[in-house]
Design an enzyme around this catalytic site. Sequence first.
Site, PDB file in Angstrom:
ATOM      1  N   ASP A   1      39.039  34.174  66.892  1.00  0.00           N
ATOM      2  CA  ASP A   1      38.142  34.326  65.841  1.00  0.00           C
ATOM      3  C   ASP A   1      38.730  33.588  64.510  1.00  0.00           C
ATOM      4  O   ASP A   1      39.858  33.380  64.683  1.00  0.00           O
ATOM      5  CB  ASP A   1      37.811  35.722  65.396  1.00  0.00           C
ATOM      6  CG  ASP A   1      36.739  35.901  64.067  1.00  0.00           C
ATOM      7  OD1 ASP A   1      36.044  35.229  63.969  1.00  0.00           O
ATOM      8  OD2 ASP A   1      37.451  36.623  63.398  1.00  0.00           O
ATOM      9  N   LEU A   2      37.840  33.307  63.778  1.00  0.00           N
ATOM     10  CA  LEU A   2      38.419  32.416  62.347  1.00  0.00           C
ATOM     11  C   LEU A   2      38.682  33.257  61.275  1.00  0.00           C
ATOM     12  O   LEU A   2      39.910  33.493  60.675  1.00  0.00           O
ATOM     13  CB  LEU A   2      37.571  31.296  62.011  1.00  0.00           C
ATOM     14  CG  LEU A   2      37.990  30.638  60.680  1.00  0.00           C
ATOM     15  CD1 LEU A   2      38.999  29.546  61.005  1.00  0.00           C
ATOM     16  CD2 LEU A   2      36.742  29.773  60.038  1.00  0.00           C
ATOM     17  N   ASP A   3      37.537  33.748  60.571  1.00  0.00           N
ATOM     18  CA  ASP A   3      37.704  34.493  59.291  1.00  0.00           C
ATOM     19  C   ASP A   3      38.486  35.994  59.573  1.00  0.00           C
ATOM     20  O   ASP A   3      38.035  36.726  60.227  1.00  0.00           O
ATOM     21  CB  ASP A   3      36.039  35.001  59.030  1.00  0.00           C
ATOM     22  CG  ASP A   3      35.320  33.618  58.459  1.00  0.00           C
ATOM     23  OD1 ASP A   3      35.932  32.710  57.924  1.00  0.00           O
ATOM     24  OD2 ASP A   3      34.234  33.435  58.964  1.00  0.00           O
TER      25      ASP A   3
ATOM     26  N   THR B   1      39.463  34.418  54.855  1.00  0.00           N
ATOM     27  CA  THR B   1      38.146  33.886  54.369  1.00  0.00           C
ATOM     28  C   THR B   1      37.229  35.284  54.719  1.00  0.00           C
ATOM     29  O   THR B   1      36.090  35.282  53.781  1.00  0.00           O
ATOM     30  CB  THR B   1      37.325  32.898  55.041  1.00  0.00           C
ATOM     31  OG1 THR B   1      38.250  32.953  56.436  1.00  0.00           O
ATOM     32  CG2 THR B   1      37.869  31.697  54.457  1.00  0.00           C
TER      33      THR B   1
ATOM     34  N   LYS C   1      31.550  42.244  59.329  1.00  0.00           N
ATOM     35  CA  LYS C   1      32.575  41.241  59.720  1.00  0.00           C
ATOM     36  C   LYS C   1      32.155  40.925  61.182  1.00  0.00           C
ATOM     37  O   LYS C   1      31.823  41.659  61.945  1.00  0.00           O
ATOM     38  CB  LYS C   1      33.903  41.948  59.837  1.00  0.00           C
ATOM     39  CG  LYS C   1      34.725  42.179  58.380  1.00  0.00           C
ATOM     40  CD  LYS C   1      35.954  42.518  58.489  1.00  0.00           C
ATOM     41  CE  LYS C   1      36.853  42.547  57.196  1.00  0.00           C
ATOM     42  NZ  LYS C   1      37.940  43.375  57.149  1.00  0.00           N
TER      43      LYS C   1
ATOM     44  N   SER D   1      33.901  31.523  66.447  1.00  0.00           N
ATOM     45  CA  SER D   1      33.375  31.882  65.164  1.00  0.00           C
ATOM     46  C   SER D   1      32.109  31.920  64.986  1.00  0.00           C
ATOM     47  O   SER D   1      31.688  30.903  65.301  1.00  0.00           O
ATOM     48  CB  SER D   1      34.222  31.379  64.165  1.00  0.00           C
ATOM     49  OG  SER D   1      33.776  31.816  62.955  1.00  0.00           O
TER      50      SER D   1
ATOM     51  N   LYS E   1      28.015  38.578  68.053  1.00  0.00           N
ATOM     52  CA  LYS E   1      28.974  39.681  68.164  1.00  0.00           C
ATOM     53  C   LYS E   1      28.227  40.676  67.692  1.00  0.00           C
ATOM     54  O   LYS E   1      27.406  40.769  66.696  1.00  0.00           O
ATOM     55  CB  LYS E   1      30.153  39.484  67.388  1.00  0.00           C
ATOM     56  CG  LYS E   1      30.976  37.975  67.773  1.00  0.00           C
ATOM     57  CD  LYS E   1      32.079  37.874  66.938  1.00  0.00           C
ATOM     58  CE  LYS E   1      32.569  36.637  67.239  1.00  0.00           C
ATOM     59  NZ  LYS E   1      33.825  36.152  66.178  1.00  0.00           N
TER      60      LYS E   1
ATOM     61  N   GLU F   1      40.550  38.927  67.420  1.00  0.00           N
ATOM     62  CA  GLU F   1      39.558  39.139  66.243  1.00  0.00           C
ATOM     63  C   GLU F   1      40.308  40.266  65.282  1.00  0.00           C
ATOM     64  O   GLU F   1      40.980  41.205  65.623  1.00  0.00           O
ATOM     65  CB  GLU F   1      38.465  39.972  67.224  1.00  0.00           C
ATOM     66  CG  GLU F   1      37.269  39.128  67.485  1.00  0.00           C
ATOM     67  CD  GLU F   1      36.570  38.712  66.570  1.00  0.00           C
ATOM     68  OE1 GLU F   1      36.665  39.297  65.273  1.00  0.00           O
ATOM     69  OE2 GLU F   1      35.692  38.040  66.725  1.00  0.00           O
TER      70      GLU F   1
END
Length: 216
Positions: free
Chosen positions: A10-12, A18, A46, A117, A148, A172
């Site tokens: 995952d990114l954020d 972020t 989220k 993401s 998700k 995650e």
Amino acid sequence: MLEIKGVIFDLDGVITDTAEFHFLAWKQLGEELGIPVSREFNEHLKGISRMESLEKILESGDKASSYTMDEKLELAVRKNGYYRQLIDSIAPKDILPGVEALLQGLRQGGIRTGLASASHNAPFILDKLGLLHYFDVIVDPGKIRSGKPDPEIFQTAAKMLQLSPNTCIGIEDAAAGVEAINSAGMYSVGVGDRIILSHANYVVESLLGLRLQDLG
Ligand code: BG6
Ligand code: MG
């Protein structure tokens, strides 16, 4: 130990913080609409797409039917404007601890990497962080039908990597994201709060604490 062939990130909130900027941008929009967005409520946003997050916020303020679809699209664009301002100055110094070393280790070990993401801003952010070249595949969230906690985005990443999900790890920071990884049949690593992420196979406070040989 697991036989790991791929790691899907995952990114954020995993690669860079972020998640905090998404929260601040929604909070600002919420203030303009007269709907408070607390940190606690934000946990439910989220991992969730921009439009779904907006719907959840409007519902929480009992305003789900107060706006037309066009108005909702405008609100989502407005939130993204606030968010883009906040991420404008993002740079390699904002990579979370342990992330780059992990990515380097995966490269050296011949383990394939993917990004799953929900964010349409993900390629822009990875580029600003100087991490784009570490990723073999990036899933386009615009092509995902169910966000998700549905496993689709992680399953798509595994397919793009030509790997079976049971040889992949997903990483995650969101409860919905861990649920998606588990339902995809992958090994889940949660980064953050042990209580919020208690359904993950393995939880670390930060990726500095992740050693692949400890998994499984
Ligand atoms: C997820 C975030 O990664 O991306 C969510 O956890 C966010 O908070 C979602 O809403 C969509 O992001 P964007 O950048 O397309 O609005
Ligand atoms: Mg996240």
